[in-house]
Design a protein around this motif. Sequence first.
Motif, PDB file in Angstrom:
ATOM      1  N   THR A 143       0.860  -1.185   0.000  1.00 22.44           N
ATOM      2  CA  THR A 143       0.000   0.000   0.000  1.00 22.44           C
ATOM      3  C   THR A 143       0.893   1.230   0.000  1.00 22.44           C
TER       4      THR A 143
ATOM      5  N   VAL B  80      -6.137  -0.471   2.608  1.00 20.27           N
ATOM      6  CA  VAL B  80      -6.746   0.576   1.796  1.00 20.27           C
ATOM      7  C   VAL B  80      -7.076   0.071   0.404  1.00 20.27           C
ATOM      8  N   ASN B  81      -6.243  -0.822  -0.131  1.00 20.77           N
ATOM      9  CA  ASN B  81      -6.409  -1.246  -1.521  1.00 20.77           C
ATOM     10  C   ASN B  81      -6.589  -2.747  -1.716  1.00 20.77           C
TER      11      ASN B  81
ATOM     12  N   SER C  85       0.764   5.367   0.019  1.00 23.68           N
ATOM     13  CA  SER C  85      -0.110   6.510   0.278  1.00 23.68           C
ATOM     14  C   SER C  85       0.734   7.768   0.435  1.00 23.68           C
TER      15      SER C  85
ATOM     16  N   ASN D  36      -5.019   8.554   9.084  1.00 17.68           N
ATOM     17  CA  ASN D  36      -4.583   7.199   8.762  1.00 17.68           C
ATOM     18  C   ASN D  36      -5.077   6.298   9.890  1.00 17.68           C
TER      19      ASN D  36
ATOM     20  N   THR E  70      -7.901   5.401   5.215  1.00 19.85           N
ATOM     21  CA  THR E  70      -7.559   6.819   5.101  1.00 19.85           C
ATOM     22  C   THR E  70      -8.859   7.599   4.986  1.00 19.85           C
TER      23      THR E  70
END
Length: 782
Positions: free
Chosen positions: A74, A141-142, A76, A340, A362
């Motif tokens: 991830t 997050v992904n 960011s 976060n 996030t």
Amino acid sequence: MALGSYLSVTLLLSVLAAAKCDIPAGALHMECHDRYFMMTVELSFTGNDPQFEAVDRTGVYPITEQYAAQCGYTVSVFPHPVHVELRASYFSCHTDNKDDEAFTFNFNLVATHDGQKETYALNKTCSPSLPWSPKEVTCEVNYMEVSVKSDVTCPSGTKDERNALKPAHSSTTSDWQVMFQIEGEQLLPRNLSEARKQGYVFDLTDGRLVFRAPYGQPDSYSTMMNGVPVEVVYATLFSRQSWVVLMVDLMAACSMDKGLYDDSGYMVWGIPESPCPSFYNTNVSIGLNSELLEQSAAEGRGYIMETHNSTIHISIPYNAEGGYRKSFVTGDLHEFYMFNLYLEQIFVDDDNVEARLRFHRTLATPLLPRPVFTENKTVVEESTFTVYLGDVPDDVELVAVQLNGHDFALPFTNTSTYTISKVVQPNNTHSYTLKVPFDDPVVIQQFSKEDAAMQHQLNINYTLTVQPENDPYYHFTSVTALTDISPPTFDTVCSESGISFRLDHRPSDYLWDISIGSDLLTPELAEQRGYIMTNDSQSLLLEVPLFTEGYEYKDFTLKGFFGTFEILVRDHETSEVQSSAAKTCPFMTTELIVCSPDGRMTVVADLSLAVPSGGIPARSNLIDKYCGPKEADSTRALFSFPVNTCGSRVMLSKEYVTYQNEIFLSKKFRAGKSKSNPSIGTDRVTMKCTYPLAGLHRLFSVYRFESDTAGVGRILRFASDGLQSPTMEPTTGLQTPVSTTRRTRRPVSIRPLPYFQIPSFLKNVLKIGAKGSSQVKKNTAS
């Protein structure tokens, strides 16, 4: 195998050797956490386009957006300070795993410096600080990631079915197939190689089975759990071994709530209380930036966790410690906050088997107004504008100001009369204080009739820029101040030839009149009296030559005397004198004649010019031989006497009256003559003071002399033969032009009139008395 291992190690060493490692201190941070490795890099070091590459024995793999979601990475970017963060799962694709206890990461960081790409080799070995739970789910997050021990599954059927499952790693992966379920509907099985091509990752470690899926896969689905949007991926991994079917259920349900910013200043985010009906929630911990907090610590930071209708609502203050904020310009100045968020839920099932669910999210607030403010802190007595610009975010800088339309870049030059100071505040803001003097040309000044005061106005347009983008934002304010109006003041300078007066113009000048005595100072008056006047938009300069009208003289000696000239400042409406500028200067004496308004004739005469063969000035006298000089040296004599004494003669014309006296030098007193042979006759110097008759109307009504103006004096030199010497020209520089302007009468001391023969035509005038000079003119004309 040995040769292959050797080549792999050689390739890795060559890749690492090609990379650089000279990274400035503080630009890079690497940390090990419970279930992942984290690296943060400052963008000020990497440039705006940093790149990461995963390195293992097989080569170098750029971490793109798609590859990151598939392989457990991830990436960011967080604002202010702007930095990029890489998180890597312990089960990420290219991580060296030693018995699920030691995980070694090797990365390349590709940075751009002055247009050139530089590569830096980075490596870190991490060990989990907590023992592995039988089942762990990570909602990144992904991507979603599930890892289970070989003998535990998420329930997909009856308890007997779950007990019949065998360790997944007891069979080769080539015998395994995967079957996805979408809302209870089972899809057709597919082998693992096909699943991998579709972006799914299955991995077998020494003790765990790992399944990873990016968000938005065709085999996942979105649903609502207790009012919370959730994305679910449900995969069943199975293998047929003779007459036995081995099955492993891998399911992840991740909240897709984007968060909501409420009016009370909190960012609110929701998750289901339990993702599986047979799971029971035992504990929830929250924190920011990968650090979980104890409940008391979280409450101390203002976090709120509440459960309603099987939904957990987590509220975080918009300015919570550990959050990130960023200024943004969209017309006005705005800001947004990023969090976060890190959350962990611990569950147990009916068999008291523990499962852990971790969230990385996030969250960002919408754009929020972020006004700066100005405060007028001007103290009028200091005659300076003091304007405070406050609540400026720390990623916003003041770069220029516009003052009443004039642009000034910061910092001001050393010669500037303006100052600006910056003060850092404890709440991650700073302030500026601007000071501008009232009398600076940039300040607008105008008279306020309503307030009967002078109004000073300063329009300020601040130019601020948001860093690091340098996006400009403009903030306007206007401040005014009122000051009492004082009469204008002159700067005065003495010179050998006279006195100079200078006045710097102010907007309030029109409230005052400048006069010499009672006469308004105009270009016509200056030309008439011999003044030199220049007047422009900036200042008035008046040069008053010595012996022009308006001077007063005193303390005459042969060495010098004092001359005083006064300018009056009058109220424009009432003509009352409000102030004055009087200057007294010393002047050198060579030769002069002064006819003062109180009727005194003062003469310094150079007698050597009248008597070329020499004489003794101290023994000279006037017509009245008892009137001698007050002071004398070898060539000059000083006489000072009332015009109507010492034998003065009066000569009257239609417009003027002239008083005449003479200085006599007896020849017998000449230097160089023998007493036995004295010369016959005298040499003389004639002195005259002429006054306008219009200003002498009191002369014939009271026993004193009074004139509104000084008289005009002349010195004439005559030889003993009675003829004027051609070398004895009158000293015209000592004369004052005759003024026909009516003057305010000045009181003087009373002096008795001398005895002299009055012409017959004046006898009637004496009877007229106070009727004035017009009657005198009439009688003299007849």
